[in-house]
Write a protein that holds these residues in place. Structure first.
Motif, mmCIF file in Angstrom:
data_model
loop_
_atom_site.group_PDB
_atom_site.id
_atom_site.type_symbol
_atom_site.label_atom_id
_atom_site.label_comp_id
_atom_site.label_asym_id
_atom_site.label_seq_id
_atom_site.Cartn_x
_atom_site.Cartn_y
_atom_site.Cartn_z
ATOM 1 N N VAL A 112 0.694 -1.253 0.003
ATOM 2 C CA VAL A 112 -0.223 -0.128 -0.142
ATOM 3 C C VAL A 112 0.837 1.384 0.064
ATOM 4 O O VAL A 112 0.491 2.142 -0.824
ATOM 5 N N SER A 117 0.655 3.900 -2.968
ATOM 6 C CA SER A 117 0.066 5.156 -2.523
ATOM 7 C C SER A 117 1.024 6.413 -3.290
ATOM 8 O O SER A 117 0.272 7.470 -3.608
ATOM 9 N N LEU A 149 -6.533 -0.277 -2.939
ATOM 10 C CA LEU A 149 -5.540 -0.219 -1.968
ATOM 11 C C LEU A 149 -6.151 -0.948 -0.675
ATOM 12 O O LEU A 149 -5.511 -1.620 0.045
#
Ligand SMILES: [Fe+2]
Length: 328
Positions: A233, A237, A247
């Motif tokens: 993640v 991101s 996500l």
């Protein structure tokens, strides 16, 4: 040593002669390259938009058989599935199309190249290209889910991060599009496909020797492995191009419905459907891949294990998984 960017610019994909023979006699809007076997370098053989003469076609076809003819990936947007779509458009104008089996092969090949570009090379450098590939593959499969029946038997069952990512993507896509009555819209499917393909991208931050280890992991190594959904993640991101639901599913792909999973140990009511799908498919693929020192499980045995662990996996998802992977 060549810089990453140079390697991307110098990426080529070969064309089998059966595909070349389907190309119309004129107007390819990309060049064909020939490899010089003496020095391993590529040089352009044709000019985009110019017709290829009859005698040239014969010799190019022969060179395709010898594995010498290539397309430069930058000329097809780094992306073989994009190439396949383009090629199909050209072919449709003369009443032809790429045979389904070849299209299935091209899509798998494209997914493999794109996954390699981010799993092995660099997420930061290559994510946009990867994202384009996923968009195109999602469009093709959403329109032609039947291609997934041809793709599943073509998956490479030798364990590696790239092979596992491609298998999880393809089998998960089949569960979504062929295993259930509901068909999601294209955007939802695209996000799901991204999540399935990218679950383990955080593993790429672990040292090679930990990834290759099946048994006897130290406590520290176990702890690091259990953090990989968070690593995935974090990495993604930064790209700012991946949807929140994808996500979330990536973060949840090792969580289990009874709370026995990681990294947070949350239970069913806190898990998304996509997170549960990623978890079930990821476990199935892991069990059915060949690793050094560990034989792959037959599909039927892997499914039995998942059914037995019904407190951990959603039985409806396992049923859909069985529908797309098991044929007796
Ligand atoms: Fe994982």
């Amino acid at each position: 040593m060549a810089h990453d960017k140079d390697l991307i610019d110098e990426s080529y994909c070969s064309i089998p002669s059966r595909i070349f023979k389907l190309l119309p006699k004129a107007k390819l809007d990309f060049s064909l390259y020939k490899m010089n076997t003496a020095n391993g370098k590529y040089y352009p053989l044709t000019v985009p938009g110019a017709p290829i003469a009859h005698n040239e076609r014969q010799s190019i076809s022969q060179d395709c058989d010898d594995g010498l003819i290539f397309i430069k990936s930058t000329e097809i947007h780094h992306c073989i599935p994009v190439f396949a779509v383009k090629l199909n458009l050209v072919l449709q104008s003369i009443g032809e199309s790429i045979p389904d089996h070849d299209l299935a092969l091209l899509i798998i090949h494209g997914l493999k190249i794109s996954s390699t570009s981010i799993f092995v090379d660099s997420v930061k450098l290559n994510f946009d290209e990867f994202n384009d590939t996923i968009g195109t593959v999602a469009e093709i499969l959403h329109r032609r889910p039947d291609l997934l029946w041809l793709m599943i038997p073509l998956l490479d069952k030798t364990h590696s991060l790239v092979n596992k990512s491609v298998s999880t993507g393809v089998i998960g896509a089949a569960v979504i599009l062929l295993g259930r009555d509901l068909k999601p819209d294209l955007n939802v499917f695209r996000d799901a496909l991204s999540a399935l393909l990218l679950c383990d991208i955080g593993m790429h931050m672990l040292p090679e020797f930990v990834l290759g280890k099946e048994f006897c992991l130290t406590r520290d190594e176990q702890k690091r492995i259990r953090q990989h959904p968070i690593g995935s993640v974090k990495l993604l991101s930064e790209t700012k191009k991946i949807n929140k639901s994808a996500l979330r599913a990536i973060l949840e792909h090792h969580e289990r419905m009874d709370g026995s999973g990681y990294p947070r140990g949350v239970t069913n009511e806190h898990l998304s459907w996509l997170g549960k799908l990623c978890g079930a498919v990821d476990s199935f693929v892991a069990m059915t891949m060949e690793r050094p020192g560990k034989k792959k499980l037959p599909i039927v045995n892997a499914l039995k294990i998942l059914y037995k662990e019904s407190s951990q996996y959603d039985p409806n998802i396992i049923y859909a998984l069985e529908k797309v992977t098991y044929r007796d």
